[in-house]
Design a protein around this motif. Structure first.
Motif, PDB file in Angstrom:
ATOM      1  N   ALA A 245       0.800  -1.212   0.000  1.00 55.42           N
ATOM      2  CA  ALA A 245       0.000   0.000   0.000  1.00 55.42           C
ATOM      3  C   ALA A 245       0.835   1.265   0.000  1.00 55.42           C
ATOM      4  CB  ALA A 245      -0.921   0.015   1.218  1.00 55.42           C
ATOM      5  N   GLY A 246       2.111   1.177   0.393  1.00 52.52           N
ATOM      6  CA  GLY A 246       2.937   2.370   0.442  1.00 52.52           C
ATOM      7  C   GLY A 246       4.364   2.028   0.784  1.00 52.52           C
ATOM      8  N   ILE A 247       5.248   3.016   0.583  1.00 55.27           N
ATOM      9  CA  ILE A 247       6.661   2.864   0.893  1.00 55.27           C
ATOM     10  C   ILE A 247       7.119   4.109   1.634  1.00 55.27           C
ATOM     11  CG2 ILE A 247       7.412   3.809  -1.321  1.00 55.27           C
ATOM     12  CD1 ILE A 247       9.134   0.879   0.462  1.00 55.27           C
ATOM     13  N   ALA A 248       7.913   3.924   2.684  1.00 58.20           N
ATOM     14  CA  ALA A 248       8.448   5.037   3.454  1.00 58.20           C
ATOM     15  C   ALA A 248       9.828   5.426   2.926  1.00 58.20           C
ATOM     16  CB  ALA A 248       8.537   4.663   4.935  1.00 58.20           C
ATOM     17  N   LEU A 254       4.595  -0.747   3.595  1.00 58.49           N
ATOM     18  CA  LEU A 254       3.282  -0.828   4.219  1.00 58.49           C
ATOM     19  C   LEU A 254       2.441  -1.847   3.474  1.00 58.49           C
ATOM     20  CD1 LEU A 254       1.169   0.192   6.240  1.00 58.49           C
ATOM     21  CD2 LEU A 254       0.582   1.983   4.587  1.00 58.49           C
ATOM     22  N   VAL A 255       2.043  -2.895   4.164  1.00 53.64           N
ATOM     23  CA  VAL A 255       1.118  -3.898   3.640  1.00 53.64           C
ATOM     24  C   VAL A 255      -0.239  -3.561   4.243  1.00 53.64           C
ATOM     25  CG1 VAL A 255       0.594  -6.348   3.443  1.00 53.64           C
ATOM     26  CG2 VAL A 255       2.978  -5.586   3.502  1.00 53.64           C
ATOM     27  N   THR A 259      -4.998  -7.140   8.341  1.00 52.76           N
ATOM     28  CA  THR A 259      -4.319  -6.636   9.531  1.00 52.76           C
ATOM     29  C   THR A 259      -3.043  -5.945   9.062  1.00 52.76           C
ATOM     30  OG1 THR A 259      -3.249  -8.786   9.813  1.00 52.76           O
ATOM     31  CG2 THR A 259      -5.268  -8.390  11.052  1.00 52.76           C
ATOM     32  N   PRO A 260      -3.028  -4.608   9.018  1.00 51.61           N
ATOM     33  CA  PRO A 260      -1.906  -3.877   8.410  1.00 51.61           C
ATOM     34  C   PRO A 260      -0.568  -4.226   9.050  1.00 51.61           C
ATOM     35  CG  PRO A 260      -3.771  -2.423   8.740  1.00 51.61           C
ATOM     36  CD  PRO A 260      -4.105  -3.697   9.444  1.00 51.61           C
ATOM     37  N   LEU A 261       0.452  -4.228   8.186  1.00 53.98           N
ATOM     38  CA  LEU A 261       1.785  -4.678   8.563  1.00 53.98           C
ATOM     39  C   LEU A 261       2.808  -3.686   8.015  1.00 53.98           C
ATOM     40  CD1 LEU A 261       3.221  -7.320   9.747  1.00 53.98           C
ATOM     41  CD2 LEU A 261       3.411  -8.051   7.357  1.00 53.98           C
ATOM     42  N   VAL A 262       3.834  -3.374   8.818  1.00 52.22           N
ATOM     43  CA  VAL A 262       4.962  -2.559   8.372  1.00 52.22           C
ATOM     44  C   VAL A 262       6.191  -3.459   8.357  1.00 52.22           C
ATOM     45  CG1 VAL A 262       6.421  -0.562   8.841  1.00 52.22           C
ATOM     46  CG2 VAL A 262       3.956  -0.435   9.295  1.00 52.22           C
ATOM     47  N   VAL A 263       6.851  -3.524   7.199  1.00 55.22           N
ATOM     48  CA  VAL A 263       7.984  -4.429   7.019  1.00 55.22           C
ATOM     49  C   VAL A 263       9.225  -3.609   6.688  1.00 55.22           C
ATOM     50  CG1 VAL A 263       8.874  -6.445   5.797  1.00 55.22           C
ATOM     51  CG2 VAL A 263       6.404  -6.174   6.122  1.00 55.22           C
ATOM     52  N   ALA A 264      10.265  -3.747   7.503  1.00 62.71           N
ATOM     53  CA  ALA A 264      11.514  -3.027   7.299  1.00 62.71           C
ATOM     54  C   ALA A 264      12.320  -3.653   6.161  1.00 62.71           C
ATOM     55  CB  ALA A 264      12.333  -3.029   8.587  1.00 62.71           C
ATOM     56  N   PRO A 265      13.297  -2.910   5.611  1.00 64.08           N
ATOM     57  CA  PRO A 265      14.110  -3.478   4.529  1.00 64.08           C
ATOM     58  C   PRO A 265      14.845  -4.756   4.912  1.00 64.08           C
ATOM     59  CG  PRO A 265      14.391  -1.101   4.594  1.00 64.08           C
ATOM     60  CD  PRO A 265      13.591  -1.478   5.812  1.00 64.08           C
ATOM     61  N   ASN A 289      -3.316   3.028   4.149  1.00 64.90           N
ATOM     62  CA  ASN A 289      -3.121   3.589   2.811  1.00 64.90           C
ATOM     63  C   ASN A 289      -1.885   4.452   2.649  1.00 64.90           C
ATOM     64  OD1 ASN A 289      -5.675   2.516   1.996  1.00 64.90           O
ATOM     65  ND2 ASN A 289      -6.666   4.227   3.064  1.00 64.90           N
ATOM     66  N   GLY A 290      -1.294   4.936   3.732  1.00 66.16           N
ATOM     67  CA  GLY A 290      -0.150   5.828   3.606  1.00 66.16           C
ATOM     68  C   GLY A 290       0.750   5.733   4.812  1.00 66.16           C
ATOM     69  N   ILE A 291       2.056   6.040   4.604  1.00 62.10           N
ATOM     70  CA  ILE A 291       3.054   5.904   5.662  1.00 62.10           C
ATOM     71  C   ILE A 291       4.043   7.055   5.553  1.00 62.10           C
ATOM     72  CG2 ILE A 291       4.491   4.371   4.244  1.00 62.10           C
ATOM     73  CD1 ILE A 291       5.220   2.859   6.844  1.00 62.10           C
ATOM     74  N   SER A 292       4.475   7.581   6.704  1.00 58.42           N
ATOM     75  CA  SER A 292       5.442   8.677   6.727  1.00 58.42           C
ATOM     76  C   SER A 292       6.840   8.158   6.427  1.00 58.42           C
ATOM     77  CB  SER A 292       5.416   9.379   8.089  1.00 58.42           C
ATOM     78  OG  SER A 292       5.773   8.470   9.118  1.00 58.42           O
ATOM     79  N   ASP A 293       7.782   9.077   6.193  1.00 52.35           N
ATOM     80  CA  ASP A 293       9.122   8.672   5.789  1.00 52.35           C
ATOM     81  C   ASP A 293       9.875   7.909   6.870  1.00 52.35           C
ATOM     82  OD1 ASP A 293       9.091   9.424   3.185  1.00 52.35           O
ATOM     83  OD2 ASP A 293      10.413  11.152   3.387  1.00 52.35           O
TER      84      ASP A 293
END
Length: 317
Positions: A245-248, A254-255, A259-265, A289-293
């Motif tokens: 859904a997005g990239i910081a 951002l998935v 159940t939303p998920l944040v995945v680090a590099p 839908n959106g993620i900060s830097d």
């Protein structure tokens, strides 16, 4: 207006680096059963979304530090907001617009084209999108927030622009190839994952971009697979998720569904907590839908009892 209330949840992003996230309602200054936060600026201060009934009557809302402002009625379908609170989008007739310093202005549609689709704006107010004309004709376009009636066509006919970085690098496509253009306008194709002949680029932040490639056909439909580019190293890889859904700016992915998920590099991940009151994403259907830097602010909505309500997740280390 809904008073913000919150619940918290702590989850580990990496050994020794716990991240605590809190979900809060965003206030709704107008009525509507479909209220969704669609985007957040790189700093996490500005959030943009739409509130309506889902029948093309939505009003664009800009939340600044949690305070809601309804944009003029001519602003429809917001696409993005930058670190200065400049909001851009496209109305239902294919006219691009920019809201800056309390004023709504419309973007020029290049001659020979009948509509534009605006996608992104960077910190200095460079706006990108795609102009479309007869048949399948289209061309990437660059506008300036302070000169919305001037524009520059980017690349060749058949190009499309979907994102722009703070230094003015534009990403998008040319034909079926993912592309990037330097601030000076020189274009090159992005690498493709092994075994794939074409791809789309959907968004860019910092040195990272995300998009999609076609996968296997399932039930008569082609399964689309998410892909991530490191624009600094040139590395490209498929992602083991149903969608992105997005990239910081720091590379956090951002998935957004379920159940939303944040995945680090580095592959470590954290799930976001549920809406206020329940502390779990098992109740209701969530979209992020959106993620900060810095990866610490995420925006979206929860759907339950036939109503969407806008949410913001604030995280801290």
């Amino acid at each position: 207006m809904v008073n913000p209330v919150s619940s918290s949840n702590s989850c580990a992003a990496a050994p020794g680096a716990p991240v605590t996230c809190e979900a809060s309602w965003l206030p709704q200054p107008v009525r509507g059963s479909v209220a969704v936060a669609n985007g957040v600026d790189p700093t996490g201060r500005y959030i943009v979304g739409d509130i309506g009934t889902g029948q093309e009557d939505g009003r664009v809302v800009l939340w600044t530090d949690g305070r809601a402002e309804v944009l003029p009625a001519g602003a429809r379908h917001a696409a993005a907001v930058n670190a200065g609170g400049v909001v851009v989008g496209t109305d239902g007739d294919g006219t691009g617009w920019v809201y800056r310093s309390g004023r709504l202005r419309f973007l020029a549609t290049p001659p020979g084209y009948r509509a534009v689709l605006v996608h992104a704006v960077n910190a200095r107010g460079d706006i990108v999108g795609t102009a479309s004309g007869a048949g399948d004709s289209h061309h990437a376009v660059l506008w300036s927030a302070d000169r919305p009636q001037t524009y520059r066509l980017v690349g060749e006919p058949g190009s499309a622009a979907t994102g722009i970085t703070e230094d003015g690098t534009i990403v998008g496509g040319l034909g079926q190839l993912p592309y990037r253009w330097t601030p000076q306008g020189a274009g090159t194709a992005l690498p493709l994952p092994d075994g794939h002949s074409h791809a789309s680029v959907d968004a860019v932040r910092g040195g990272w971009a995300i998009g999609m490639v076609p996968g296997a056909r399932q039930g008569g439909a082609v399964q689309m697979l998410p892909v991530r580019w490191n624009l600094t190293t040139g590395a490209v890889g498929l992602l083991p998720f149903p969608g992105a859904a997005g990239i910081a700016g720091n590379g956090d992915l951002l998935v957004g569904g379920g159940t939303p998920l944040v995945v680090a590099p580095d592959g470590t991940s954290r799930r976001l907590p549920g809406r206020p009151e329940v502390r779990t994403t098992e109740a209701g259907t969530y979209t992020a839908n959106g993620i900060s830097d810095d990866g610490l602010t995420v925006v979206g909505a929860v759907y339950e009892n036939q109503v969407h309500r806008p949410l913001v997740w604030r995280c801290r280390r």
